[in-house]
Structures are given as structure tokens and as C-alpha cells.
Motif scaffolding. Sequence first.
Motif, short mmCIF file in Angstrom:
data_model
loop_
_atom_site.label_atom_id
_atom_site.label_comp_id
_atom_site.label_asym_id
_atom_site.label_seq_id
_atom_site.Cartn_x
_atom_site.Cartn_y
_atom_site.Cartn_z
N LEU A 172 -3.65 -13.08 0.04
CA LEU A 172 -3.92 -11.98 0.96
C LEU A 172 -4.07 -10.68 0.18
N TRP A 173 -3.11 -10.44 -0.76
CA TRP A 173 -3.16 -9.27 -1.64
C TRP A 173 -2.65 -9.66 -3.02
N ARG A 174 -3.24 -9.06 -4.02
CA ARG A 174 -2.73 -9.16 -5.40
C ARG A 174 -2.20 -7.79 -5.78
N ARG A 175 -0.95 -7.73 -6.16
CA ARG A 175 -0.35 -6.45 -6.52
C ARG A 175 0.36 -6.58 -7.87
N GLU A 176 0.68 -5.44 -8.41
CA GLU A 176 1.49 -5.39 -9.63
C GLU A 176 2.75 -4.60 -9.29
N SER A 177 3.88 -5.06 -9.80
CA SER A 177 5.13 -4.35 -9.54
C SER A 177 5.01 -2.90 -9.96
N THR A 178 5.53 -1.99 -9.15
CA THR A 178 5.56 -0.58 -9.52
C THR A 178 6.63 -0.29 -10.55
N LEU A 179 7.51 -1.26 -10.81
CA LEU A 179 8.53 -1.10 -11.84
C LEU A 179 7.94 -1.48 -13.20
N LYS A 180 8.48 -0.90 -14.26
CA LYS A 180 7.86 -1.03 -15.58
C LYS A 180 8.16 -2.36 -16.27
N TYR A 181 9.25 -3.00 -15.87
CA TYR A 181 9.68 -4.20 -16.59
C TYR A 181 9.76 -5.41 -15.67
N GLN A 182 10.14 -6.53 -16.24
CA GLN A 182 10.04 -7.82 -15.57
C GLN A 182 10.80 -7.89 -14.23
N ALA A 205 12.46 -1.36 -6.17
CA ALA A 205 11.29 -0.79 -5.50
C ALA A 205 11.25 -1.27 -4.06
N VAL A 206 10.91 -0.37 -3.17
CA VAL A 206 10.74 -0.66 -1.75
C VAL A 206 9.24 -0.61 -1.44
N GLU A 207 8.67 -1.75 -1.05
CA GLU A 207 7.22 -1.87 -0.85
C GLU A 207 6.92 -2.27 0.59
N PHE A 208 5.70 -1.96 1.06
CA PHE A 208 5.30 -2.28 2.42
C PHE A 208 4.01 -3.10 2.41
N PHE A 209 3.92 -4.02 3.37
CA PHE A 209 2.74 -4.89 3.45
C PHE A 209 1.48 -4.13 3.85
N ASP A 210 1.61 -3.22 4.79
CA ASP A 210 0.46 -2.49 5.33
C ASP A 210 -0.31 -1.82 4.18
N PRO A 211 -1.58 -2.21 3.98
CA PRO A 211 -2.32 -1.66 2.83
C PRO A 211 -2.91 -0.27 3.06
N SER A 212 -2.72 0.29 4.25
CA SER A 212 -3.32 1.60 4.54
C SER A 212 -2.72 2.66 3.61
N PRO A 213 -3.50 3.68 3.25
CA PRO A 213 -2.99 4.75 2.36
C PRO A 213 -1.73 5.41 2.89
N ASP A 214 -1.64 5.62 4.20
CA ASP A 214 -0.45 6.27 4.77
C ASP A 214 0.79 5.42 4.56
N ALA A 215 0.66 4.11 4.77
CA ALA A 215 1.81 3.22 4.58
C ALA A 215 2.18 3.14 3.10
N GLN A 216 1.18 3.08 2.24
CA GLN A 216 1.47 2.95 0.81
C GLN A 216 2.09 4.21 0.22
N LYS A 217 1.87 5.34 0.87
CA LYS A 217 2.51 6.58 0.41
C LYS A 217 4.02 6.54 0.58
N THR A 218 4.49 5.69 1.50
CA THR A 218 5.93 5.68 1.79
C THR A 218 6.73 4.77 0.85
N LYS A 219 6.05 4.01 0.01
CA LYS A 219 6.80 3.15 -0.92
C LYS A 219 7.46 4.01 -1.98
N TYR A 220 8.56 3.52 -2.51
CA TYR A 220 9.29 4.30 -3.51
C TYR A 220 10.17 3.37 -4.34
N ALA A 221 10.74 3.91 -5.39
CA ALA A 221 11.67 3.16 -6.25
C ALA A 221 12.86 4.04 -6.57
N PHE A 222 13.98 3.40 -6.87
CA PHE A 222 15.17 4.18 -7.21
C PHE A 222 15.99 3.46 -8.29
N LYS A 223 16.79 4.25 -8.99
CA LYS A 223 17.64 3.73 -10.05
C LYS A 223 18.96 3.23 -9.47
#
Length: 326
Positions: A172-182, A205-223
Motif C-alpha cells: 500500500l505504501w513504502r516508507r523509510e523510518s524517520t529515525l536515523k538508525y535500525q 517515532a509516532v507515524e500516521f497511515f493517512d498519506p495526506s500532507p496535513d496528516a503527515q505534518k503531525t508525525k513526530y519523534a522523541f528521545k
Amino acid sequence: MEGPNEFELSTLPTDGISTVRFGPTSTGFLLASSWDKSVRLYDVNSNVLRVQYHHAAAVLDCCFSDEVHGFSGGLDKFVKMFDFNASSDTVLGAHHDAIRCVNHCPALGLVCTGSWDKTVKLWDVRNNRGVAGTLDQQEKVYTMDVSQEKLIVGSKGRHVLIWDLRNTSQPLWRRESTLKYQTRSIRCFPNGQGYVLSSIEGRVAVEFFDPSPDAQKTKYAFKCHRIKENGKETIYPVTAISFHLIHNTFATGGCDGFVNVWDAFNRKRLAQFHRYPTTIASLSFNCDGSLLAIASSYMLEEGEKESPPRDTIIIRHVTDMETKPK
């Protein structure tokens, strides 16, 4: 080391614990797979080992399909189904290399197995028809989860493939982790909106399925899972994730031995439990969110040790104060 609202399971595995999983509807049945080649079914309410069965080599993952059937796979490459009522196991088939992940898709009656042979196989357990499909992956499968009819696969090289199991001609979608390592773990939100993934770099990382730009803006990562001592910060891999099915919050465990509970939507940590003896290898909330199974198991992240910390499974009674968004 146990807290006042915790207890250790009896008759523990004799080698590293790979996975703990609560049953889908019962609050007290727990599966545990281990490097000692066993899969064990516990009744945690009475702290009794009900059944155990074995593979020919280390078992790396296991799951329930319902309360009386378990599935497992590991280094022997075979997919096993065990009927707890009949105390009998059946070999469904095999991969060409070790099986790293085993997940159940209740919506479609499938068990999904991900392997280091760079494939995911789908097993029709509802109709006992064997292999229902084979999905080619970009690399070795390291982690997987199911969300309704979606299968999310994290593989070597930070690849993330999202499949619709109703139409598997291509991802359905091919993505790459937004995190730098494995990537170490992927788990899906119970509400079906997205997924959380963790890596060896002490980040989530917190990711969302919805591929729309608005939904993808809400994804984020934390330490997280980082400890400062004597002015130096040590970063630990985040090895385990489990979602609270009622509150949509999640727990993470790391090689630092800590378990944290997070509210992803309000971007805050709700709780941190005391430090456990060693790496948190696996976590599992039960279906009503009243219990959290914590597998503390040394994963050789510091190499072989003459006296490694003892492997254990702790059952913790959790409260809304620890797990409910505020």
C-alpha cells in the motif's frame, strides 16, 4: 526486583525470553517464547504454567489466534500451531531462514510470519488451507504488527512496508523510518490511525497511515531511554512497545531496564516504573489494560557475561493514573 503491585511468574524459561503476549479476550492467559526452545502458556491470575511445547531451536516470537490456539516460529524456520485444549502441535509450514515475527490478523483469519529470508507468509488458519500468500520484502524482517486489515513490516535498512492484506499484489505504501538508525519494534495504535516505531538510538517515532500532507505534518519523534550520569548521557536501544487497548497510550521498554508509559497525542510521559534487572525484551498489556507483562531478559547487548542478570517475567497491576491520558 519487584514492586508492591507486581509479582514474578513461576516456572520461568531457562534461557533468554523473546516475547510475551496476552490472549485476545482473556485477561489472564499469557504466552511466552524463549531461547530455551519453549513456548509456555501461563495463567497469570493463579500464577500457574498451564502448558508448554517446544521447537527444535530458539523461539523468537509467538501469538494467539484465539484463547485456545497459539502460533510460534524461530531459528528452526518452522511455523507451529498449538491447540491448548488438545495439547497437540501442528507444523503449518516453513520459511527458508529464521522466523523473527508472528502476528495474527483477526479480521481476515490469517497468521502472518516474517522471516530473515526477506518474506512474509500468510497462513489461512480460519479455513486450514495453509499458505494464503507470500509477500516479498526489501530486506530481513525485524518487526511487524497488524492493524485491522493492514500489515506493517519493519526490516533491515530502516524500510517500512505497509500492506493491505485484502490486496497483496503490491505494498500500500513504502516508507523509510524517520529515525536515523535500525528499527527495533513497531506497534499499531488500537484506534487504527497509525503506528509507533522504535530504534537502537533511544528514540521513538509516532507515524500516521493517512498519506495526506496535513496528516503527515503531525508525525513526530522523541528521545527516551537515556540516562545521564556524571555529566555523560548513555543512549539505550528501545527494544519493546505495547499499547494499552482502552486508553490508546503505550509503554516502551529499553536496554536501560526501564519501562515508560506515553500519551502520544498529548506528547507527554505518564509514568516511569522502577528499574528492572536488565533489558526489557518484550511488553504486553492484557485486553482490559489492568495488567502489563514485562519480560526482563539480557540480550547480549554488552557481550557474553560470566554472571548475566537473571531473566524474569514480571506481571504488574497498572492503574489509570499510570496509563490514562490526563
